[in-house]
Design a protein around this motif. Structure first.
Motif, PDB file in Angstrom:
ATOM      1  N   VAL A 151       0.842  -1.197   0.000  1.00 26.29           N
ATOM      2  CA  VAL A 151       0.000   0.000   0.000  1.00 26.29           C
ATOM      3  C   VAL A 151       0.877   1.246   0.000  1.00 26.29           C
ATOM      4  O   VAL A 151       0.656   2.182  -0.781  1.00 26.29           O
ATOM      5  CB  VAL A 151      -0.966  -0.001   1.199  1.00 26.29           C
ATOM      6  N   ALA A 152       1.890   1.259   0.858  1.00 28.14           N
ATOM      7  CA  ALA A 152       2.802   2.406   0.905  1.00 28.14           C
ATOM      8  C   ALA A 152       3.509   2.597  -0.434  1.00 28.14           C
ATOM      9  O   ALA A 152       3.659   3.730  -0.906  1.00 28.14           O
ATOM     10  CB  ALA A 152       3.815   2.230   2.027  1.00 28.14           C
ATOM     11  N   GLY A 153       3.913   1.507  -1.051  1.00 23.80           N
ATOM     12  CA  GLY A 153       4.561   1.589  -2.364  1.00 23.80           C
ATOM     13  C   GLY A 153       3.622   2.120  -3.428  1.00 23.80           C
ATOM     14  O   GLY A 153       4.018   2.941  -4.275  1.00 23.80           O
ATOM     15  N   ALA A 154       2.365   1.684  -3.402  1.00 25.26           N
ATOM     16  CA  ALA A 154       1.377   2.158  -4.368  1.00 25.26           C
ATOM     17  C   ALA A 154       1.121   3.650  -4.190  1.00 25.26           C
ATOM     18  O   ALA A 154       1.049   4.398  -5.171  1.00 25.26           O
ATOM     19  CB  ALA A 154       0.072   1.367  -4.226  1.00 25.26           C
ATOM     20  N   VAL A 155       0.991   4.076  -2.947  1.00 20.32           N
ATOM     21  CA  VAL A 155       0.770   5.506  -2.670  1.00 20.32           C
ATOM     22  C   VAL A 155       1.977   6.326  -3.127  1.00 20.32           C
ATOM     23  O   VAL A 155       1.825   7.372  -3.771  1.00 20.32           O
ATOM     24  CB  VAL A 155       0.469   5.749  -1.179  1.00 20.32           C
ATOM     25  N   ALA A 156       3.171   5.860  -2.820  1.00 21.37           N
ATOM     26  CA  ALA A 156       4.388   6.591  -3.197  1.00 21.37           C
ATOM     27  C   ALA A 156       4.536   6.688  -4.712  1.00 21.37           C
ATOM     28  O   ALA A 156       4.828   7.772  -5.250  1.00 21.37           O
ATOM     29  CB  ALA A 156       5.609   5.923  -2.576  1.00 21.37           C
ATOM     30  N   ALA A 157       4.337   5.581  -5.405  1.00 22.19           N
ATOM     31  CA  ALA A 157       4.460   5.587  -6.871  1.00 22.19           C
ATOM     32  C   ALA A 157       3.399   6.491  -7.491  1.00 22.19           C
ATOM     33  O   ALA A 157       3.693   7.302  -8.381  1.00 22.19           O
ATOM     34  CB  ALA A 157       4.340   4.163  -7.415  1.00 22.19           C
ATOM     35  N   GLY A 158       2.174   6.363  -7.019  1.00 22.60           N
ATOM     36  CA  GLY A 158       1.110   7.218  -7.535  1.00 22.60           C
ATOM     37  C   GLY A 158       1.346   8.681  -7.216  1.00 22.60           C
ATOM     38  O   GLY A 158       1.114   9.557  -8.050  1.00 22.60           O
ATOM     39  N   GLY A 159       1.810   8.954  -5.999  1.00 16.07           N
ATOM     40  CA  GLY A 159       2.091  10.332  -5.601  1.00 16.07           C
ATOM     41  C   GLY A 159       3.153  10.977  -6.469  1.00 16.07           C
ATOM     42  O   GLY A 159       3.039  12.154  -6.829  1.00 16.07           O
ATOM     43  N   ALA A 160       4.173  10.213  -6.817  1.00 18.95           N
ATOM     44  CA  ALA A 160       5.222  10.743  -7.696  1.00 18.95           C
ATOM     45  C   ALA A 160       4.643  11.112  -9.062  1.00 18.95           C
ATOM     46  O   ALA A 160       4.951  12.173  -9.617  1.00 18.95           O
ATOM     47  CB  ALA A 160       6.348   9.726  -7.841  1.00 18.95           C
ATOM     48  N   LEU A 161       3.787  10.260  -9.602  1.00 22.06           N
ATOM     49  CA  LEU A 161       3.169  10.540 -10.901  1.00 22.06           C
ATOM     50  C   LEU A 161       2.251  11.756 -10.826  1.00 22.06           C
ATOM     51  O   LEU A 161       2.280  12.622 -11.710  1.00 22.06           O
ATOM     52  CB  LEU A 161       2.383   9.318 -11.382  1.00 22.06           C
ATOM     53  N   GLY A 162       1.439  11.812  -9.780  1.00 21.17           N
ATOM     54  CA  GLY A 162       0.519  12.938  -9.634  1.00 21.17           C
ATOM     55  C   GLY A 162       1.239  14.258  -9.448  1.00 21.17           C
ATOM     56  O   GLY A 162       0.883  15.273 -10.057  1.00 21.17           O
ATOM     57  N   ALA A 163       2.261  14.270  -8.601  1.00 17.92           N
ATOM     58  CA  ALA A 163       3.024  15.495  -8.366  1.00 17.92           C
ATOM     59  C   ALA A 163       3.752  15.937  -9.630  1.00 17.92           C
ATOM     60  O   ALA A 163       3.820  17.136  -9.933  1.00 17.92           O
ATOM     61  CB  ALA A 163       4.009  15.296  -7.216  1.00 17.92           C
ATOM     62  N   ALA A 164       4.273  14.975 -10.394  1.00 22.15           N
ATOM     63  CA  ALA A 164       4.945  15.314 -11.652  1.00 22.15           C
ATOM     64  C   ALA A 164       3.950  15.909 -12.649  1.00 22.15           C
ATOM     65  O   ALA A 164       4.276  16.877 -13.351  1.00 22.15           O
ATOM     66  CB  ALA A 164       5.613  14.074 -12.242  1.00 22.15           C
ATOM     67  N   ALA A 165       2.740  15.369 -12.693  1.00 20.88           N
ATOM     68  CA  ALA A 165       1.711  15.912 -13.594  1.00 20.88           C
ATOM     69  C   ALA A 165       1.331  17.333 -13.186  1.00 20.88           C
ATOM     70  O   ALA A 165       1.169  18.217 -14.038  1.00 20.88           O
ATOM     71  CB  ALA A 165       0.484  15.001 -13.607  1.00 20.88           C
ATOM     72  N   ARG A 166       1.185  17.561 -11.876  1.00 25.02           N
ATOM     73  CA  ARG A 166       0.868  18.916 -11.402  1.00 25.02           C
ATOM     74  C   ARG A 166       1.987  19.880 -11.750  1.00 25.02           C
ATOM     75  O   ARG A 166       1.755  20.995 -12.234  1.00 25.02           O
ATOM     76  CB  ARG A 166       0.629  18.936  -9.897  1.00 25.02           C
ATOM     77  N   HIS A 167       3.216  19.460 -11.517  1.00 22.73           N
ATOM     78  CA  HIS A 167       4.355  20.328 -11.826  1.00 22.73           C
ATOM     79  C   HIS A 167       4.402  20.636 -13.323  1.00 22.73           C
ATOM     80  O   HIS A 167       4.670  21.785 -13.722  1.00 22.73           O
ATOM     81  CB  HIS A 167       5.657  19.673 -11.364  1.00 22.73           C
ATOM     82  N   ALA A 168       4.130  19.632 -14.145  1.00 23.58           N
ATOM     83  CA  ALA A 168       4.104  19.851 -15.594  1.00 23.58           C
ATOM     84  C   ALA A 168       3.044  20.886 -15.965  1.00 23.58           C
ATOM     85  O   ALA A 168       3.286  21.749 -16.824  1.00 23.58           O
ATOM     86  CB  ALA A 168       3.847  18.534 -16.323  1.00 23.58           C
ATOM     87  N   ALA A 169       1.890  20.823 -15.318  1.00 24.52           N
ATOM     88  CA  ALA A 169       0.828  21.801 -15.595  1.00 24.52           C
ATOM     89  C   ALA A 169       1.300  23.209 -15.253  1.00 24.52           C
ATOM     90  O   ALA A 169       1.034  24.161 -15.998  1.00 24.52           O
ATOM     91  CB  ALA A 169      -0.437  21.450 -14.814  1.00 24.52           C
ATOM     92  N   THR A 170       2.011  23.361 -14.125  1.00 25.26           N
ATOM     93  CA  THR A 170       2.473  24.702 -13.741  1.00 25.26           C
ATOM     94  C   THR A 170       3.597  25.199 -14.660  1.00 25.26           C
ATOM     95  O   THR A 170       3.778  26.407 -14.800  1.00 25.26           O
ATOM     96  CB  THR A 170       2.934  24.762 -12.269  1.00 25.26           C
ATOM     97  N   LEU A 171       4.329  24.271 -15.272  1.00 22.22           N
ATOM     98  CA  LEU A 171       5.343  24.680 -16.249  1.00 22.22           C
ATOM     99  C   LEU A 171       4.699  25.076 -17.578  1.00 22.22           C
ATOM    100  O   LEU A 171       5.135  26.018 -18.234  1.00 22.22           O
ATOM    101  CB  LEU A 171       6.355  23.555 -16.481  1.00 22.22           C
TER     102      LEU A 171
END
Length: 138
Positions: free
Chosen positions: A9-29
Motif C-alpha cells: 500500500v505504501a509503495g502504491a501511494v508513493a508511486a502514484g504520488g510521484a506521478l501525480g506530483a509530476a503531472a501537477r508540476h508539468a501543468a504549472t510549467l
C-alpha cells in the motif's frame, strides 16, 4: 496489522504520488502564473483532481466488480493526492497577499474549496448517472 503487510500500500501511494506530483508540476510549467496574477493553473488542477476523485470513488465503491485492493491507494491517495495540492494553494495565497493583491487572494481562498467541492459533487453525480444508465451499479 503488521507493518510488512502495509508495504504494498505504501509503495502504491508513493508511486502514484510521484506521478501525480509530476503531472501537477508539468501543468504549472505549461501554464505558469505571472507574479500577482490569479493562480488559474493550480485552481484548475485542484478542481480537476477533485472531479477525478469523485469519479474514482464511485467506480471503486459503487460498482458490482470489486477493484484490486491497491487501485484506491494508487490512484486516489497517490496519483490524485499528489496531483491536487494544498501546499501550492497556500503558497499562491501567501504570494498574492504579499503582493498586495488582497481581493485576488480572498477570491482564490473562496474559489478553491468551492470549486473543489462542486467538482467532486458534480463528477460523483455524473458518474452515478452514467453507470445507472448502463446498469453497472451494485
Amino acid at each position: 496489522m503488521h507493518v510488512r503487510a502495509q508495504l504494498p500500500v505504501a509503495g502504491a501511494v508513493a508511486a502514484g504520488g510521484a506521478l501525480g506530483a509530476a503531472a501537477r508540476h508539468a501543468a504549472t510549467l505549461l501554464w505558469p502564473t505571472p507574479a500577482g496574477a490569479f493562480p488559474w493553473t493550480v485552481l484548475g488542477v485542484n478542481t480537476l483532481g477533485c472531479a477525478l476523485i469523485g469519479v474514482l470513488m464511485v467506480l471503486v465503491t459503487e460498482t458490482a466488480t470489486a477493484p484490486h485492493p491497491l487501485v484506491r491507494p494508487f490512484l486516489g491517495t497517490g496519483v490524485l493526492g499528489g496531483f491536487t495540492t494544498f501546499s501550492a494553494f497556500a503558497l499562491d495565497t501567501q504570494r498574492l497577499l504579499a503582493a498586495g493583491e488582497t481581493v485576488r487572494a480572498l477570491a482564490y481562498l473562496a474559489a478553491t474549496p468551492l470549486g473543489a467541492l462542486a467538482a467532486v459533487a458534480a463528477a460523483t453525480a455524473a458518474t452515478r448517472a452514467a453507470l445507472a444508465g448502463k446498469g453497472r451499479t451494485a
